[in-house]
Write a protein that holds these residues in place. Structure first.
Motif, PDB file in Angstrom:
ATOM      1  N   ILE A   1      11.456  64.569  32.342  1.00 26.56           N
ATOM      2  CA  ILE A   1      12.554  63.733  32.802  1.00 26.56           C
ATOM      3  C   ILE A   1      13.547  64.616  33.543  1.00 26.56           C
ATOM      4  N   ARG A   2      13.937  64.184  34.714  1.00 21.19           N
ATOM      5  CA  ARG A   2      14.801  65.030  35.538  1.00 21.19           C
ATOM      6  C   ARG A   2      16.203  65.128  34.936  1.00 21.19           C
ATOM      7  N   MET A   3      16.593  66.333  34.616  1.00 21.77           N
ATOM      8  CA  MET A   3      17.934  66.614  34.093  1.00 21.77           C
ATOM      9  C   MET A   3      18.375  67.946  34.667  1.00 21.77           C
ATOM     10  N   PHE A   4      19.675  68.137  34.740  1.00 22.23           N
ATOM     11  CA  PHE A   4      20.202  69.352  35.345  1.00 22.23           C
ATOM     12  C   PHE A   4      20.751  70.304  34.284  1.00 22.23           C
ATOM     13  N   GLY A   5      20.309  71.550  34.367  1.00 24.04           N
ATOM     14  CA  GLY A   5      20.843  72.659  33.585  1.00 24.04           C
ATOM     15  C   GLY A   5      21.196  72.320  32.161  1.00 24.04           C
ATOM     16  N   PRO A   6      22.496  72.346  31.821  1.00 25.51           N
ATOM     17  CA  PRO A   6      22.933  72.168  30.436  1.00 25.51           C
ATOM     18  C   PRO A   6      22.737  70.756  29.893  1.00 25.51           C
ATOM     19  N   VAL A   7      22.391  69.809  30.753  1.00 27.51           N
ATOM     20  CA  VAL A   7      22.224  68.432  30.285  1.00 27.51           C
ATOM     21  C   VAL A   7      21.028  68.313  29.345  1.00 27.51           C
ATOM     22  N   ARG A   8      19.937  69.077  29.624  1.00 26.69           N
ATOM     23  CA  ARG A   8      18.718  68.941  28.820  1.00 26.69           C
ATOM     24  C   ARG A   8      18.941  69.290  27.347  1.00 26.69           C
ATOM     25  N   PRO A   9      19.483  70.469  27.008  1.00 25.96           N
ATOM     26  CA  PRO A   9      19.701  70.739  25.579  1.00 25.96           C
ATOM     27  C   PRO A   9      20.661  69.753  24.931  1.00 25.96           C
ATOM     28  N   ALA A  10      21.639  69.284  25.697  1.00 26.03           N
ATOM     29  CA  ALA A  10      22.570  68.292  25.154  1.00 26.03           C
ATOM     30  C   ALA A  10      21.837  66.977  24.856  1.00 26.03           C
ATOM     31  N   ALA A  11      20.919  66.590  25.747  1.00 29.18           N
ATOM     32  CA  ALA A  11      20.150  65.360  25.537  1.00 29.18           C
ATOM     33  C   ALA A  11      19.266  65.488  24.310  1.00 29.18           C
ATOM     34  N   TRP A  12      18.628  66.649  24.146  1.00 27.54           N
ATOM     35  CA  TRP A  12      17.809  66.894  22.960  1.00 27.54           C
ATOM     36  C   TRP A  12      18.659  66.751  21.703  1.00 27.54           C
ATOM     37  N   ALA A  13      19.789  67.428  21.697  1.00 35.38           N
ATOM     38  CA  ALA A  13      20.636  67.437  20.501  1.00 35.38           C
ATOM     39  C   ALA A  13      21.164  66.046  20.180  1.00 35.38           C
ATOM     40  N   LEU A  14      21.654  65.345  21.201  1.00 38.82           N
ATOM     41  CA  LEU A  14      22.242  64.030  20.976  1.00 38.82           C
ATOM     42  C   LEU A  14      21.191  63.021  20.544  1.00 38.82           C
ATOM     43  N   SER A  15      20.048  63.028  21.201  1.00 37.77           N
ATOM     44  CA  SER A  15      19.010  62.056  20.855  1.00 37.77           C
ATOM     45  C   SER A  15      18.458  62.320  19.463  1.00 37.77           C
ATOM     46  N   TRP A  16      18.302  63.604  19.109  1.00 35.97           N
ATOM     47  CA  TRP A  16      17.781  63.949  17.784  1.00 35.97           C
ATOM     48  C   TRP A  16      18.766  63.565  16.695  1.00 35.97           C
ATOM     49  N   SER A  17      20.030  63.937  16.870  1.00 37.38           N
ATOM     50  CA  SER A  17      21.023  63.641  15.853  1.00 37.38           C
ATOM     51  C   SER A  17      21.273  62.143  15.747  1.00 37.38           C
ATOM     52  N   GLY A  18      21.265  61.448  16.893  1.00 43.14           N
ATOM     53  CA  GLY A  18      21.468  60.008  16.872  1.00 43.14           C
ATOM     54  C   GLY A  18      20.367  59.303  16.102  1.00 43.14           C
ATOM     55  N   ALA A  19      19.116  59.724  16.332  1.00 44.64           N
ATOM     56  CA  ALA A  19      17.998  59.111  15.624  1.00 44.64           C
ATOM     57  C   ALA A  19      18.084  59.395  14.127  1.00 44.64           C
ATOM     58  N   ARG A  20      18.479  60.620  13.769  1.00 44.77           N
ATOM     59  CA  ARG A  20      18.557  61.007  12.364  1.00 44.77           C
ATOM     60  C   ARG A  20      19.710  60.332  11.630  1.00 44.77           C
ATOM     61  N   MET A  21      20.774  60.005  12.338  1.00 48.55           N
ATOM     62  CA  MET A  21      21.979  59.461  11.701  1.00 48.55           C
ATOM     63  C   MET A  21      22.052  57.941  11.784  1.00 48.55           C
TER      64      MET A  21
END
Length: 322
Positions: free
Chosen positions: A156-176
């Motif tokens: 999925i096309r994402m720029f620089g720092p957006v990718r780790p932020a997307a990983w973190a947010l999507s993972w934490s959102g799913a877990r919470m």
């Protein structure tokens, strides 16, 4: 025979005799499939895997191109989109519990090939999210003679720092317990219904844009908004997992618009560079949906895919006879 499902033939503008049916995945979800017939003496059937937000009517004109060249098309509304069962109270959210669940939909589509008595060999044509579903299906032995992809979602096309932020947010959102929330910067309403043609990321062709817009305007039940956090997490994980798998031993032809802004072109180029005998075609000035570009481009791509499928069928024949 399957139960008939609603089908908007006048909006699809496909070959005569197109029909839709309800089918059930193994977990009980109701899906919608559509059969666009080819000629009586057809050369085979194209399994068309749509992208996220898409639905069977969208590929009527593409199916007309295949029918004129001797092929049937069988396509599907994936779970959570089109007229298939949606899984959240907010039906506008693009959601899936597990990305692997899409393989249950693939199995239901394959069962339909035999129930409907469609001709073989089978071939794959997969777009965007359908490209991730299709690649996974190929690694699991999808019985096709050849595969074609357009802008496959192998990243999925994402720029620089957006990718780790997307990983973190999507993972934490799913877990919470927030996996059903929309991914950041997205919301309800289809991209077509809330975006102007000028500057859009899908197509440069106004006629195709109007074709798609009319479909979701006249049948608003086809609309789908942004993805859920759960979908985003599952999609990112699936793309990463697929990147670590070797290319399947299936002839492959992939198309990528030179102005692709939705999926990750680098992942597509890397995958095709490692695909034995695979070929990547770049559509100059093309956007994400190269089959929704002008009629000349669509016809050229379908003609090339048909030649590719015919070659794949010829190569598969000796193996089947051995």
């Amino acid at each position: 025979m399957f139960e008939a499902a609603p089908f908007h033939a006048e909006l699809a503008d496909g070959p005569d005799g197109g029909r839709a049916f309800w089918v059930r995945a193994e977990d009980g979800l109701r899906l919608r499939i559509a059969h666009y017939p080819g000629p009586a003496k057809a050369e085979g059937t194209v399994l068309l895997f749509p992208g996220r937000t898409e639905y069977v009517e969208k590929y009527g004109r593409v199916s007309q191109e295949f029918a004129a060249r001797g092929f049937h098309v069988l396509t599907i509304d994936w779970r959570g989109q089109g007229l298939a069962d949606r899984m959240l109270e907010d039906v506008q959210t693009g959601h899936v519990h597990l990305f692997a669940d899409y393989q249950k939909d693939v199995a239901a589509l394959l069962d339909a090939v035999d129930v409907l008595g469609l001709p073989r060999p089978l071939h794959l044509l997969a777009h965007s999210m359908g490209g991730a579903i299709g690649l996974r299906a190929l690694t699991r032995g999808l019985p096709v003679a050849a595969a074609g992809f357009t802008a496959p979602m192998w990243g999925i096309r994402m720029f620089g720092p957006v990718r780790p932020a997307a990983w973190a947010l999507s993972w934490s959102g799913a877990r919470m317990g927030m996996g059903h929330f929309y991914a950041p910067s997205t919301g309800p309403g289809s991209y077509l219904s809330r975006t102007a043609f000028e500057g859009n990321v899908l197509t440069t062709d106004r006629a195709s844009w109007d074709y798609m817009l009319r479909q979701v305007t006249e049948v608003p039940q086809l609309q789908l908004g942004g993805p859920s956090l759960r979908w985003l997490h599952e999609a990112l994980a699936e793309c990463l997992s697929l990147s670590r798998r070797p290319a399947p031993e299936v002839p492959c032809l992939t198309y990528l618009g030179s102005n692709e802004r939705v999926v990750d072109p680098a992942r597509i180029r890397a995958r095709m560079a490692s695909w034995p005998g695979g070929r990547l075609e770049v559509v100059q000035a093309g956007e994400h949906e190269v089959l929704m570009e002008d009629v000349v481009t669509r016809g050229r791509i379908v003609s090339q895919l048909v030649a590719h499928y015919r070659q794949g069928a010829e190569q598969a024949q000796p193996a089947e006879q051995a």
